[in-house]
Design an enzyme around this catalytic site. Sequence first.
Site, PDB file in Angstrom:
ATOM      1  N   LYS A 195       0.768  -0.775   0.239  1.00 29.95           N
ATOM      2  CA  LYS A 195      -0.007   0.416  -0.381  1.00 29.95           C
ATOM      3  C   LYS A 195       0.893   1.202   0.018  1.00 29.95           C
ATOM      4  CE  LYS A 195      -3.642   2.108   2.501  1.00 29.95           C
ATOM      5  NZ  LYS A 195      -4.914   2.236   4.048  1.00 29.95           N
ATOM      6  N   ARG A 216       1.546   9.899   5.659  1.00 32.62           N
ATOM      7  CA  ARG A 216       1.304   8.489   6.747  1.00 32.62           C
ATOM      8  C   ARG A 216       1.963   8.239   5.278  1.00 32.62           C
ATOM      9  NH1 ARG A 216      -5.390   7.356   4.868  1.00 32.62           N
ATOM     10  NH2 ARG A 216      -5.357   9.058   6.672  1.00 32.62           N
ATOM     11  N   LYS A 247      -2.039  -1.579  -4.096  1.00 31.35           N
ATOM     12  CA  LYS A 247      -2.578  -0.759  -3.745  1.00 31.35           C
ATOM     13  C   LYS A 247      -1.856   0.851  -3.336  1.00 31.35           C
ATOM     14  CE  LYS A 247      -6.070   1.424  -0.689  1.00 31.35           C
ATOM     15  NZ  LYS A 247      -7.273   1.722   0.709  1.00 31.35           N
TER      16      LYS A 247
END
Length: 327
Positions: A195, A216, A247
């Site tokens: 991700k 993040r 992702k």
Amino acid sequence: MPRVRPRRLRQSSALRRAVRETRLHPADLTLPLFVREGVEEAMPIGSMPGVVQHSLDSVRRAVTEAAEAGVGGVMLFGVPAERDARGSGATDPRGILNLATQVVREEAGDAIVVQTDLCLDEFTDHGHCGILDSDGRVDNDATLERYQAMALEQARAGSQLLGLSGMMDGQVAAVREALDEAGLVDTAILAYSAKYASALYGPFRDAVESTLQGDRRAYQLDPGNGREGVREAVIDIEEGADIVMVKPASFYLDVLADVAATSDVPVWAYQVSGEYSMIEAAAMHGWIDRRRAVIESVTAITRAGADGVLTYWATELAGWLNDGIDA
């Protein structure tokens, strides 16, 4: 005159269909759904045309429609009315996500795979995917304890597949241990293994009304790293993941292909909100053929190696496929 003529197999739709290497099927699609606490009807999401925040009533209809179209699964995200530093609503049995899971499972039974997002970001007032320490950094190991508690509540609510999307080190092993110790050995784990810290999540953050402060990048993958994505998937498989995921999808097809070549478990990809909204915006301006772009984009993800695709077009695309429209 050429003797080898590849064009021979492109002369009609029937010929093209007969020799097509990559085929889409409704069962390979998962529909993400947002369920908002305290609303009586579906609420449109401005940055995601055609996507809504569901009420508990409207999500029933959406799941039934998806199941009738042959869609393989639904991934549920909760949008709570109140948030705090620990994301308490995520482990409340009557919290919006756990309540929605019960409602959807009761409605759908086993007609469709009911999946849940296991992450704290929608439930924390700071918008991060974990618990913050005294310096404001995400505390990996304290977060794992919260994930274990979330996993138990989601599984007991009826989730069949837990989507671990927080990108904490050791999250798969921790959740698998908690589930097994509680006797929930049949609850499967979908690891969001690769991700990336992507710019393509913007509309999603509107959808869940994110309160994120900062970014993040300290726990999601750097967009410049491909091998690291494969490494993360390998680690998750070793820890017990039943499915691994890449992702976003479209910007990371190389990573997806590499993970698919390495993995001995199913590999999925998430066609995220930004991918959806870019196509919708271009189509609204008349710059591209919407249906062709949708089909082509999901075909590309599948061709790169995805065994399943999370996409906001899942039900609509399934309808086209059922009608024989696949190109």
